[in-house]
Write an enzyme that holds these catalytic residues in place. Structure first.
Site, PDB file in Angstrom:
ATOM      1  N   GLU A 107      54.501-129.087   6.589  1.00  0.00           N
ATOM      2  CA  GLU A 107      55.460-129.369   7.669  1.00  0.00           C
ATOM      3  C   GLU A 107      56.799-128.692   7.345  1.00  0.00           C
ATOM      4  OE1 GLU A 107      56.335-133.562   7.648  1.00  0.00           O
ATOM      5  OE2 GLU A 107      57.431-133.516   9.557  1.00  0.00           O
ATOM      6  N   VAL A 149      56.332-138.425   1.643  1.00  0.00           N
ATOM      7  CA  VAL A 149      57.091-139.051   0.566  1.00  0.00           C
ATOM      8  C   VAL A 149      56.478-140.413   0.187  1.00  0.00           C
ATOM      9  CG1 VAL A 149      59.284-137.858   0.962  1.00  0.00           C
ATOM     10  CG2 VAL A 149      58.782-139.910   2.278  1.00  0.00           C
ATOM     11  N   LYS A 166      55.421-132.643  17.126  1.00  0.00           N
ATOM     12  CA  LYS A 166      55.154-133.932  16.458  1.00  0.00           C
ATOM     13  C   LYS A 166      55.505-135.122  17.355  1.00  0.00           C
ATOM     14  CE  LYS A 166      56.179-136.222  12.007  1.00  0.00           C
ATOM     15  NZ  LYS A 166      56.915-136.056  10.729  1.00  0.00           N
ATOM     16  N   CYS A 211      52.245-134.698   9.754  1.00  0.00           N
ATOM     17  CA  CYS A 211      52.634-135.749   8.808  1.00  0.00           C
ATOM     18  C   CYS A 211      52.470-137.171   9.343  1.00  0.00           C
ATOM     19  CB  CYS A 211      54.049-135.489   8.290  1.00  0.00           C
ATOM     20  SG  CYS A 211      54.295-136.257   6.669  1.00  0.00           S
TER      21      CYS A 211
END
Ligand code: ACM
Length: 266
Positions: free
Chosen positions: A38, A169, A109, A142
């Site tokens: 991404e 993350v 997205k 993501c």
């Protein structure tokens, strides 16, 4: 079909360098399709709206897509990459599918993560499937992983292979994508970035762990958390078209849509 991912560390704001680095990592390797992370040309930790607007590019005329397009044409391959898109005065967190013919498809997205809501408009493309001959490709980006609807819609529309650029993350996605693949009988390539970004008092550590998963949930390959690397595997995308679970169970026919109304209520 030979498919792979390019896990690397984009440096914030260094777009030329980041795109060159992605292409360098693919050099000398033959694949039909590559997935990149991404926002892999810009980096992730934006600190102002101006910064995002400056770094975002028009698709397909911006320099990043042009560079990947040249590579795809020269090497007869496909590239799926995450990037910031500028369009009609708005900025989207987008993924492009760049084809050897020069054709480019865009996914914006849908589910923005945390501070992304400050910088980007929520995607308006919906979830579309592109037939590239060897496989039918669906894109998501993501955090879309945590909404099972995204993968489900792509699978219902006939996707064999989900291409999933990421900047993860949180630790959950790699294992969750195994479930997404089992519950939809699809392949998925999640390509995450590595490294740490520190900007304006914020720090993010990305978890690497890019992977390719098959329709039965087998992890065909998973990268380490912090290595810049490419991985390639041979897959038969048509395996994703068999949705039978047992003699009496078929994944899509067995759905009880009359009981699922709450899923689409606001
Ligand atoms: C994410 O959606 N980049 C976590």
């Amino acid at each position: 079909m030979r498919v792979g991912f390019v896990q690397f560390e984009p440096i914030f704001g260094e777009k030329d360098r980041n795109v060159r680095r992605s292409i360098e990592l693919m050099e000398g390797l033959e694949a039909d399709l590559w997935v990149l992370p991404e926002l892999c040309n810009t980096g992730y930790l934006f600190r102002s709206k101006e910064e995002v607007e400056d770094l975002a590019e028009e698709i397909p005329n911006g320099p990043s897509v042009q560079a990947w397009r040249e590579m795809a044409r020269e090497r007869n391959t496909h590239v799926v990459a995450g990037m910031a898109e500028r369009a009609d005065g708005k900025v989207f967190n987008a993924a492009v599918l760049v084809r050897p013919s020069g054709a480019v498809n865009v996914y914006r997205k849908a589910h923005l993560f945390d501070e992304e809501k400050r910088w980007f408009e929520p995607g308006d493309t919906g979830f579309e499937v592109v037939d590239i001959g060897d496989a039918r490709i669906g894109m998501m980006v993501c955090f879309d992983w945590i909404f099972p609807e995204a993968t489900r819609i792509l699978a219902l529309k006939g996707a064999d292979l989900i291409c999933h650029p990421a900047n993860l993350v949180l630790p959950y996605c790699p294992d969750a994508m195994v479930t997404r693949c089992i519950e939809n009988r699809v392949f998925a390539i999640t390509c995450n970035r590595i490294g740490v970004e520190r900007r304006g008092g914020s720090t993010l550590t990305f978890i690497g762990s890019s992977q390719i998963v098959d329709p039965k949930g087998q992890v065909l390959v998973r990268a380490d958390r912090d290595e810049a690397c490419v991985r390639l595997v041979e897959i038969d995308p048509t395996l994703a078209r068999d949705k039978r679970i047992t003699e009496r169970n078929a994944l899509f026919e067995d759905r009880r849509v009359a009981l699922y109304g709450a899923l689409t209520e606001g």
